[in-house]
Design a protein around this motif. Sequence first.
Motif, PDB file in Angstrom:
ATOM      1  N   UNK A   1      89.948  51.971  64.375  1.00 29.92           N
ATOM      2  CA  UNK A   1      91.452  52.310  64.030  1.00 29.92           C
ATOM      3  C   UNK A   1      92.357  51.919  65.303  1.00 29.92           C
ATOM      4  N   UNK A   2      91.825  51.924  66.575  1.00 34.09           N
ATOM      5  CA  UNK A   2      92.744  51.526  67.548  1.00 34.09           C
ATOM      6  C   UNK A   2      92.663  49.816  67.742  1.00 34.09           C
ATOM      7  N   UNK A   3      91.581  49.322  67.486  1.00 39.81           N
ATOM      8  CA  UNK A   3      91.772  47.846  67.244  1.00 39.81           C
ATOM      9  C   UNK A   3      92.677  47.369  66.172  1.00 39.81           C
ATOM     10  N   UNK A   4      92.604  47.989  65.016  1.00 35.21           N
ATOM     11  CA  UNK A   4      93.490  47.451  64.067  1.00 35.21           C
ATOM     12  C   UNK A   4      94.982  47.942  64.191  1.00 35.21           C
ATOM     13  N   UNK A   5      95.206  48.976  64.984  1.00 34.39           N
ATOM     14  CA  UNK A   5      96.723  49.693  65.356  1.00 34.39           C
ATOM     15  C   UNK A   5      97.163  48.517  66.476  1.00 34.39           C
ATOM     16  N   UNK A   6      96.368  48.126  67.284  1.00 33.20           N
ATOM     17  CA  UNK A   6      96.610  47.096  68.499  1.00 33.20           C
ATOM     18  C   UNK A   6      97.274  45.852  67.658  1.00 33.20           C
ATOM     19  N   UNK A   7      96.222  45.354  66.654  1.00 32.55           N
ATOM     20  CA  UNK A   7      96.617  44.071  65.902  1.00 32.55           C
ATOM     21  C   UNK A   7      97.714  44.195  65.386  1.00 32.55           C
ATOM     22  N   UNK A   8      97.812  45.274  64.842  1.00 36.97           N
ATOM     23  CA  UNK A   8      99.440  45.299  63.884  1.00 36.97           C
ATOM     24  C   UNK A   8     100.462  45.428  64.955  1.00 36.97           C
ATOM     25  N   UNK A   9     100.343  46.079  65.776  1.00 36.49           N
ATOM     26  CA  UNK A   9     101.384  45.957  66.877  1.00 36.49           C
ATOM     27  C   UNK A   9     101.824  44.724  67.519  1.00 36.49           C
ATOM     28  N   UNK A  10     100.618  43.977  67.936  1.00 40.07           N
ATOM     29  CA  UNK A  10     100.996  42.763  68.344  1.00 40.07           C
ATOM     30  C   UNK A  10     101.537  41.888  67.351  1.00 40.07           C
ATOM     31  N   UNK A  11     101.062  41.789  66.108  1.00 41.11           N
ATOM     32  CA  UNK A  11     101.524  40.922  64.955  1.00 41.11           C
ATOM     33  C   UNK A  11     103.090  41.135  64.702  1.00 41.11           C
ATOM     34  N   UNK A  12     103.469  42.385  64.901  1.00 47.21           N
ATOM     35  CA  UNK A  12     104.898  42.815  64.462  1.00 47.21           C
ATOM     36  C   UNK A  12     105.815  42.376  65.833  1.00 47.21           C
ATOM     37  N   UNK A  13     105.142  42.618  67.137  1.00 46.82           N
ATOM     38  CA  UNK A  13     106.075  42.277  68.085  1.00 46.82           C
ATOM     39  C   UNK A  13     106.289  40.695  68.192  1.00 46.82           C
ATOM     40  N   UNK A  14     105.096  40.072  67.733  1.00 48.22           N
ATOM     41  CA  UNK A  14     105.393  38.489  67.866  1.00 48.22           C
ATOM     42  C   UNK A  14     106.292  37.880  67.073  1.00 48.22           C
ATOM     43  N   UNK A  15     106.533  38.433  65.901  1.00 52.15           N
ATOM     44  CA  UNK A  15     107.390  37.992  64.764  1.00 52.15           C
ATOM     45  C   UNK A  15     108.464  37.090  65.239  1.00 52.15           C
ATOM     46  N   UNK A  16     109.203  37.738  66.321  1.00 50.16           N
ATOM     47  CA  UNK A  16     110.383  37.109  66.833  1.00 50.16           C
ATOM     48  C   UNK A  16     110.053  35.646  67.417  1.00 50.16           C
ATOM     49  N   UNK A  17     108.986  35.288  67.934  1.00 48.21           N
ATOM     50  CA  UNK A  17     108.578  34.132  68.357  1.00 48.21           C
ATOM     51  C   UNK A  17     108.247  33.121  67.540  1.00 48.21           C
ATOM     52  N   UNK A  18     108.074  33.226  66.251  1.00 46.47           N
ATOM     53  CA  UNK A  18     107.837  32.130  65.205  1.00 46.47           C
ATOM     54  C   UNK A  18     109.112  31.984  64.584  1.00 46.47           C
ATOM     55  N   UNK A  19     109.261  30.592  64.352  1.00 44.41           N
ATOM     56  CA  UNK A  19     110.662  30.310  63.337  1.00 44.41           C
ATOM     57  C   UNK A  19     110.308  30.443  61.845  1.00 44.41           C
ATOM     58  N   UNK A  20     109.821  31.752  61.622  1.00 48.90           N
ATOM     59  CA  UNK A  20     109.754  31.893  59.867  1.00 48.90           C
ATOM     60  C   UNK A  20     110.789  33.147  59.648  1.00 48.90           C
ATOM     61  N   UNK A  21     111.219  33.200  58.558  1.00 54.01           N
ATOM     62  CA  UNK A  21     112.152  34.133  58.320  1.00 54.01           C
ATOM     63  C   UNK A  21     111.422  35.730  58.654  1.00 54.01           C
ATOM     64  N   UNK A  22     112.083  36.765  59.072  1.00 52.05           N
ATOM     65  CA  UNK A  22     111.455  37.964  59.435  1.00 52.05           C
ATOM     66  C   UNK A  22     112.567  38.876  59.198  1.00 52.05           C
ATOM     67  N   UNK A  23     112.333  39.921  58.612  1.00 55.34           N
ATOM     68  CA  UNK A  23     113.244  41.120  58.720  1.00 55.34           C
ATOM     69  C   UNK A  23     113.669  41.571  60.152  1.00 55.34           C
ATOM     70  N   UNK A  24     112.482  41.383  61.135  1.00 57.98           N
ATOM     71  CA  UNK A  24     112.838  41.883  62.274  1.00 57.98           C
ATOM     72  C   UNK A  24     113.766  41.201  63.113  1.00 57.98           C
TER      73      UNK A  24
END
Length: 149
Positions: free
Chosen positions: A10-33
């Motif tokens: 559970x902690x591994x999956x939560x950390x992966x999800x948090x990292x993915x969501x926070x990194x979306x601003x770094x990639x040049x793809x459309x994102x709601x964030x």
Amino acid sequence: MKTGLNRRSFLKRTAMAAGTVSATKLFPVPSLLAARSPDDLLNCVLIGSGGRGMTHLNEIVVKAKQNLVAIVDPDEKRHGEVQRWLQGKEKDPAKLQIFTDYRQMFDKIGKQIDTVFIAAPNHHHAAPAITAMRLGKNVYCEKPVCHDV
């Protein structure tokens, strides 16, 4: 019955999800964030300020409360009417840039604008709409955009 979910996974999956969501601003793809805040004002231009253009003007300035940067109309009498209308709505007409040719407007302030509203006569819709779209601007243009396919 044994499930595959334990505290460690559970902690591994939560950390992966948090990292993915926070990194979306770094990639040049459309994102709601990475989308603009609803509080950000759009810089709008109105091409054609006759009867239908004044309706658009009311929607832009009064109802949507967006930033009107410029108007484009070949009839210079319309420029004064729009400025008086803005004064009546307690807006500063001195900030408004006025043009008689849409090509000059795109050359001068094309990088500053976000949206173009086209309320010109029917046979003048296509050229400014195509120019604005090529520059990557949002365009509101009522039909007909042209007379023939």
